[in-house]
Write a protein that holds these residues in place. Structure first.
Motif, PDB file in Angstrom:
ATOM      1  N   ALA A  50       0.824  -1.203   0.000  1.00  0.00           N
ATOM      2  CA  ALA A  50       0.000   0.000   0.000  1.00  0.00           C
ATOM      3  C   ALA A  50       0.859   1.252   0.000  1.00  0.00           C
ATOM      4  O   ALA A  50       0.362   2.355  -0.266  1.00  0.00           O
ATOM      5  N   LEU A  51       2.151   1.104   0.300  1.00  0.00           N
ATOM      6  CA  LEU A  51       3.064   2.249   0.326  1.00  0.00           C
ATOM      7  C   LEU A  51       3.714   2.492  -1.034  1.00  0.00           C
ATOM      8  O   LEU A  51       4.554   3.387  -1.158  1.00  0.00           O
ATOM      9  N   ARG A  52       3.330   1.693  -2.033  1.00  0.00           N
ATOM     10  CA  ARG A  52       3.812   1.917  -3.398  1.00  0.00           C
ATOM     11  C   ARG A  52       2.589   1.976  -4.302  1.00  0.00           C
ATOM     12  O   ARG A  52       2.256   1.017  -4.998  1.00  0.00           O
ATOM     13  N   PRO A  53       1.858   3.091  -4.262  1.00  0.00           N
ATOM     14  CA  PRO A  53       0.567   3.193  -4.956  1.00  0.00           C
ATOM     15  C   PRO A  53       0.693   2.970  -6.457  1.00  0.00           C
ATOM     16  O   PRO A  53       1.630   3.443  -7.098  1.00  0.00           O
ATOM     17  N   ALA A  58      -5.154   4.864  -4.852  1.00  0.00           N
ATOM     18  CA  ALA A  58      -4.062   4.564  -3.927  1.00  0.00           C
ATOM     19  C   ALA A  58      -3.161   5.777  -3.720  1.00  0.00           C
ATOM     20  O   ALA A  58      -2.674   6.019  -2.607  1.00  0.00           O
ATOM     21  N   LYS A  59      -2.936   6.556  -4.787  1.00  0.00           N
ATOM     22  CA  LYS A  59      -2.076   7.743  -4.674  1.00  0.00           C
ATOM     23  C   LYS A  59      -2.711   8.791  -3.771  1.00  0.00           C
ATOM     24  O   LYS A  59      -2.035   9.396  -2.924  1.00  0.00           O
ATOM     25  N   GLN A  61      -4.892   8.269  -1.367  1.00  0.00           N
ATOM     26  CA  GLN A  61      -4.864   7.765   0.000  1.00  0.00           C
ATOM     27  C   GLN A  61      -3.455   7.829   0.578  1.00  0.00           C
ATOM     28  O   GLN A  61      -3.273   8.150   1.766  1.00  0.00           O
ATOM     29  N   TYR A  62      -2.471   7.543  -0.241  1.00  0.00           N
ATOM     30  CA  TYR A  62      -1.082   7.630   0.214  1.00  0.00           C
ATOM     31  C   TYR A  62      -0.720   9.081   0.568  1.00  0.00           C
ATOM     32  O   TYR A  62      -0.069   9.344   1.588  1.00  0.00           O
ATOM     33  N   ASP A  63      -1.148  10.035  -0.251  1.00  0.00           N
ATOM     34  CA  ASP A  63      -0.872  11.449   0.019  1.00  0.00           C
ATOM     35  C   ASP A  63      -1.521  11.899   1.326  1.00  0.00           C
ATOM     36  O   ASP A  63      -0.936  12.689   2.085  1.00  0.00           O
ATOM     37  N   ALA A  66       0.561  10.528   4.117  1.00  0.00           N
ATOM     38  CA  ALA A  66       1.804  11.297   4.243  1.00  0.00           C
ATOM     39  C   ALA A  66       1.541  12.642   4.912  1.00  0.00           C
ATOM     40  O   ALA A  66       2.325  13.100   5.768  1.00  0.00           O
TER      41      ALA A  66
END
Length: 372
Positions: A50-53, A58-59, A61-63, A66
């Motif tokens: 999940a940390l490599r969208p 996914a991007k 949610q990752y942002d 972060a």
């Protein structure tokens, strides 16, 4: 109880105490192990992390993760810095009680306003992303060109129905890259949760209502992952919950269209090409046809789909979602599915096969392909 007493008695003796203290003297290993654990937590493949969208959802949610992490770390750092300054600069040097004064109104306003500002910085993009990711109006429009997939979760396998294309498959989801794919989620038995870590966060799969959402798979990231991503159930659903996996093939649109056309061309089970496979087809018709289908049509009612569709079983990458796809593992699965997925519905659903029948059935299943 006696054993516990003897262990406790040994510990409170001088020898036991010295031994415990000696072990504690190795505390220097703790920082090393902590750093090692931190490094290992960052390891991951592009198709499972999940940390490599690998898509728009996914991007986003990752942002958000972060952003929230940066805010929390920033607050902790500032608080620790202020704490150290106060401890060092204003430490007591005598036993006198300092003069008591009222609070500083400016400081009180500042440390009240800052948390509100930080909450707004975090809340605004979070709410905006939530509404954006929940926007599924396109899939509900009449004559829409949106790609819709009805996902049905079962103990312990997944079914994927493409209603507009009128095809059904199991265990392996095929999607085009660089476009939105809309999902309609429903469970047939107990509550599950649909999760493709590299593509987006998990969504509950319930028995009494349908949840809708969308994902998008980035073509560049898909290429880096050899066009294969991993999905799984993220809700404890039974003894084989951890083994309720599925694969996602994210391919270019032209390749996806070809796959759909090939699946639609399968109107009836293809006849076996060899004598051994023909024997296996007879075994399949007698022992397996009651639950498994070998045609991709979605005409069969949902309630009658008791097991994964096997139309393109020979092209899959895994068996039962957990075993490498080869004849040896297929035989192991058919012989004793309970040892690989405890509690699965295939266990005890058929009579034991002879070795000859097992060889024939395995050969037939491996020939079930829709693409060369």
């Amino acid at each position: 109880m006696k054993e516990f007493y003897h262990i406790f008695k040994k510990f409170i003796t001088k020898e036991g105490y010295d031994e415990a203290m000696k072990r504690l003297s190795n505390w220097r290993l703790i920082p090393l192990l902590s750093v090692l654990a931190l490094m290992l937590s960052g390891c991951g493949e592009p198709f499972i992390s999940a940390l490599r969208p690998a898509g728009e959802v996914a991007k986003k949610q990752y942002d958000l993760m972060a952003l929230s992490t940066a805010i929390m770390v920033g607050v902790i750092a500032i608080v620790v810095l202020i704490f150290l300054i106060v401890v060092i600069k204003f430490r007591r040097k005598d036993n006198k009680i300092p003069k008591q004064v009222e609070g500083n109104h400016k400081l009180e306003i500042i440390w009240t306003a800052i948390p509100i500002l930080l909450l707004l910085i975090l809340a605004v993009p979070t709410v905006a992303a939530t509404f954006n990711l929940a926007d599924t109006k396109e899939m509900d429009k009449q004559n829409s060109n949106a790609l819709v997939v009805n996902v049905r979760a079962n103990l312990y396998w997944w079914e994927f129905e493409y209603p507009n294309e009128k095809i059904v498959t199991g265990q392996e989801l095929v999607v085009p890259t660089d476009e939105k794919v809309y999902f309609n989620l429903k469970a047939s038995d107990v509550k599950h949760s649909f999760w493709i870590p590299a593509a987006g966060g998990k969504v509950d799969v319930n028995t009494d209502n349908s949840n809708k959402f969308w994902l998008e798979f980035d073509s560049k990231k898909a290429s880096e992952a050899n066009n294969i991503f991993y999905g799984k159930c993220a809700e404890l659903c039974g003894p084989s919950h951890a083994l309720m996996d599925f694969k996602v093939k994210a391919v270019p649109r032209a390749e996806f269209d070809q796959w759909v056309a090939d699946m639609q061309d399968v109107k009836e089970p293809e006849q076996a090409a060899t004598d051994l496979a023909s024997q296996g087809q007879d075994v399949f018709n007698k022992s397996c046809m009651g639950c498994h289908a070998v045609t991709p049509s979605n005409a069969t009612p949902e309630a009658a789909r008791l097991a994964p569709n096997l139309t393109n079983f020979g092209e899959r990458t895994t068996i039962a979602g957990v075993l490498e796809h080869n004849e040896e593992n297929l035989k192991k699965w058919i012989r004793d599915p309970e040892s690989y997925k405890p509690g699965n519905k295939m266990t005890g659903a058929y009579n034991a096969l002879s070795e000859q029948e097992l060889d024939a059935l395995t050969k037939y299943l491996m020939t079930l392909k829709v693409q060369d």
